[in-house]
Design an enzyme around this catalytic site. Structure first.
Site, PDB file in Angstrom:
ATOM      1  N   HIS A 276       0.913  -1.195  -0.003  1.00 60.02           N
ATOM      2  CA  HIS A 276       0.059  -0.035   0.073  1.00 60.02           C
ATOM      3  C   HIS A 276       0.634   1.211   0.022  1.00 60.02           C
ATOM      4  CE1 HIS A 276      -3.429  -2.605   1.416  1.00 60.02           C
ATOM      5  NE2 HIS A 276      -2.093  -3.236   1.982  1.00 60.02           N
TER       6      HIS A 276
ATOM      7  N   SER B  72      15.619  20.836 -16.352  1.00 60.70           N
ATOM      8  CA  SER B  72      14.442  21.498 -16.580  1.00 60.70           C
ATOM      9  C   SER B  72      15.351  23.015 -17.241  1.00 60.70           C
ATOM     10  CB  SER B  72      13.833  21.963 -15.210  1.00 60.70           C
ATOM     11  OG  SER B  72      13.480  23.321 -15.377  1.00 60.70           O
TER      12      SER B  72
ATOM     13  N   LYS C  97      16.955  20.930 -11.155  1.00 62.58           N
ATOM     14  CA  LYS C  97      16.098  19.957 -11.366  1.00 62.58           C
ATOM     15  C   LYS C  97      16.920  18.567 -11.882  1.00 62.58           C
ATOM     16  CE  LYS C  97      12.262  19.083 -10.813  1.00 62.58           C
ATOM     17  NZ  LYS C  97      11.020  19.289 -11.547  1.00 62.58           N
TER      18      LYS C  97
ATOM     19  N   GLU D  25      10.075   7.893 -17.023  1.00 61.91           N
ATOM     20  CA  GLU D  25       8.783   8.306 -17.236  1.00 61.91           C
ATOM     21  C   GLU D  25       8.296   8.045 -18.612  1.00 61.91           C
ATOM     22  OE1 GLU D  25       8.345  12.470 -14.582  1.00 61.91           O
ATOM     23  OE2 GLU D  25      10.023  12.427 -16.089  1.00 61.91           O
TER      24      GLU D  25
ATOM     25  N   TYR E 165      -9.354 -14.702 -45.268  1.00 66.24           N
ATOM     26  CA  TYR E 165      -8.772 -13.428 -45.332  1.00 66.24           C
ATOM     27  C   TYR E 165      -9.626 -12.062 -45.636  1.00 66.24           C
ATOM     28  CZ  TYR E 165      -5.515  -9.719 -46.646  1.00 66.24           C
ATOM     29  OH  TYR E 165      -4.900  -8.296 -46.854  1.00 66.24           O
TER      30      TYR E 165
ATOM     31  N   GLN F 189      -4.803  -6.343 -42.891  1.00 63.42           N
ATOM     32  CA  GLN F 189      -3.594  -5.398 -43.147  1.00 63.42           C
ATOM     33  C   GLN F 189      -3.184  -4.493 -41.843  1.00 63.42           C
ATOM     34  OE1 GLN F 189      -3.112  -3.820 -47.074  1.00 63.42           O
ATOM     35  NE2 GLN F 189      -2.943  -1.617 -46.150  1.00 63.42           N
TER      36      GLN F 189
HETATM   37  N1  ARG Z   1      -1.079  -5.494 -47.638  1.00 63.86           N
HETATM   38  C1  ARG Z   1      -1.994  -6.759 -47.434  1.00 63.86           C
HETATM   39  C2  ARG Z   1      -1.868  -7.140 -46.112  1.00 63.86           C
HETATM   40  O1  ARG Z   1      -1.013  -6.578 -45.389  1.00 63.86           O
HETATM   41  C3  ARG Z   1      -1.361  -8.019 -48.275  1.00 63.86           C
HETATM   42  C4  ARG Z   1      -2.156  -8.859 -48.809  1.00 63.86           C
HETATM   43  C5  ARG Z   1      -3.226  -8.401 -49.566  1.00 63.86           C
HETATM   44  N2  ARG Z   1      -4.223  -9.374 -50.093  1.00 63.86           N
HETATM   45  C6  ARG Z   1      -5.181  -9.131 -50.966  1.00 63.86           C
HETATM   46  N3  ARG Z   1      -5.968 -10.155 -51.240  1.00 63.86           N
HETATM   47  N4  ARG Z   1      -5.490  -8.054 -51.035  1.00 63.86           N
HETATM   48  O2  ARG Z   1      -2.714  -7.956 -45.522  1.00 63.86           O
END
Ligand code: ARG
Length: 462
Positions: free
Chosen positions: A155, A276, A282, A289, A316, A321
């Site tokens: 504490h 400072s 200082k 920090e 994907y 990205q």
């Molecule tokens: N710049 C893209 C990323 O970082 C690469 C892959 C792009 N793929 C796509 N199907 N557009 O994910």
């Protein structure tokens, strides 16, 4: 150059190109992209898309690009969509029409996942080395000052005496866990996605194991859909980074306090402090920090990627990205903080006399005293009451612990004796804690030795 376009009637707006481009930051993947592409060229040769001679030409061209990149900034005003496009354009400059074949049966979705993992494996090793460096100087400091004691706090109130070395080893433990967490992250990163295609697995019968061997991956991804959409390895990295920053921040905070006038335990080196512009006296703990401040930023990176991934449909999506900037930034901040904190530890000095005086003038011995009474058969609850009364009396009279004589102690409670009186200094109270993991000097020597061995083992696995 673009890696797509046939299906479009005209090109994208410049605004969108600028908006969606990633070369500004994914250029860090240059080396990984080239290594991945070389392994892929070998795979193309093994399925007959490239001849062995083609493969040699492509490999040589990639090696040239790599060595040029190491010598100078080759990006200049490059406007390619991303690092993958950039590398293929460079290949085109060196190997001409062969560059048109390099992307056969490959998707950028698997490519970027492969590059990112390759980059991260190297980065994890570098961070582990920095962690070992920091643990090394903490251990050196502990071995230099095996006798110094300070009041340990709970504490932020003086609680019980602890050895300075024992206190330092607390941070050694935290950083050892961080090292381990990065090791775990490494294992989950060490998986090759290449061969997964866009999401369904490549249309060519590539020898994925051969690519893994060439790139130094110890496992193959087991599912192509997962392989192109998984960023758990990046989350693991960020969690390990945020945890390490948290520990660095706690150390920084302790030392900001300990080096201030109110504590006066520690002198930070001129190397890591600033003056400072107005107040000539200082000496500000700016390095500490900044470390404390940057820890928030790295936690933010972890949260940022979690939010990016939340609710993404398989597989994907371009959202992915957004995975790179938080990771690149976290890695850069963490590496900087580890290096600066190492210098901070190396250049710090303690004032053992002030630490001990702070411990002695407070009641850090109270617990040891109560425990001594209970060892002689006084029920702990009663012992706690007696010592509490003694402390209250001290507060009333302004007595410090050592001001009490055995006679006066006996007036407070008959159970007190000479042995109890001897426990009223911080140093004697300290020797009470001989349990494994405790702070007594006899335990500390073994702990220092053990920490040294563990550090050696970590060094050996680098
Ligand atoms: N710049 C893209 C990323 O970082 C690469 C892959 C792009 N793929 C796509 N199907 N557009 O994910």
């Amino acid at each position: 150059m673009k890696l797509w376009g046939g299906r479009f009637e005209h090109g994208p707006a410049e605004l969108f190109e600028q908006f969606s481009g990633s070369l500004d930051f994914d250029r860090r993947l240059l080396e990984a992209d080239i290594l991945g592409s070389k392994a892929f060229a070998s795979a193309l040769a093994s399925v007959g898309i490239l001849t062995c001679e083609d493969r040699e030409i492509v490999h040589r061209a990639f090696d040239e690009i790599l060595s040029e990149a190491r010598e100078a900034d080759m990006f200049g005003e490059a406007e390619d969509e991303d690092i993958h496009t950039f590398v293929i354009r460079k290949l085109d400059e060196k190997a001409g029409s062969l560059s048109q074949k390099i992307h056969t049966g490959r998707s950028r979705n698997e490519q970027v996942a492969t590059d990112f993992r390759l980059w991260m494996k190297t980065e994890i090793n570098a961070i582990q080395e920095l962690l070992v460096g920091l643990m090394g100087v903490l251990l050196d400091f502990a071995m230099r000052e095996p006798d110094a004691l300070l009041p340990g706090y709970t504490h932020l109130r003086r609680a019980q005496p602890v050895l300075w070395a024992h206190y330092l080893l607390a941070y050694f433990e935290m950083f050892a866990r961080d090292w381990q967490r990065f090791d775990d992250a490494y294992r989950r990163t060490d998986v090759l996605p290449l061969g997964s295609g866009a999401l369904a697995g490549s249309g060519f019968p590539f020898d994925r194991q051969a690519m893994a061997d060439e790139l130094g991956f110890s496992k193959l991804s087991a599912n192509s859909i997962d392989a192109v959409s998984d960023r758990d390895f990046a989350l693991d990295f960020l969690y390990a980074a945020a945890g390490t920053m948290l520990h660095l921040s706690r150390l920084a905070e302790d030392w900001i306090l300990y080096s201030g006038e109110e504590f006066g335990f520690l002198e930070l080196g001129d190397e890591v402090t600033s003056g400072s512009s107005l107040m000539p006296q200082k000496k500000n703990p700016d390095a500490c920090e900044l470390v404390r401040g940057k820890s928030g930023r790295v936690s933010g990176s972890l949260l940022s990627l979690m939010m990016t991934l939340k609710g993404l449909p398989l597989s994907y999506n371009r959202d992915l990205q957004e995975d790179k900037e938080p990771v690149f930034d976290a890695a850069a901040q963490l590496s900087g903080c580890l290096a600066v904190m190492k210098l901070t530890v190396q250049t710090a000095a303690i004032h053992p006399d002030r630490m001990e005086a702070a411990a002695d003038e407070s009641w850090v011995s109270a617990t040891a005293l109560a425990e001594e009474l209970s060892k002689k058969g006084v029920p702990f609850h009663r012992a706690h009451q007696i010592v509490g009364k003694l402390v209250l009396e001290s507060v009333r009279t302004g007595n410090r612990p050592q001001d009490w004589t055995t006679g006066e102690l006996k007036e407070i409670a008959s159970e007190f004796d000479d042995k109890a009186r001897d426990l009223l200094t911080a140093r004697s109270a300290l020797s009470n804690h001989v349990v494994p993991g405790g702070t007594a000097s006899s335990v500390l020597l073994g702990a220092l030795e053990e920490a040294g061995k563990r550090l050696e083992a970590m060094r050996r696995t680098q």
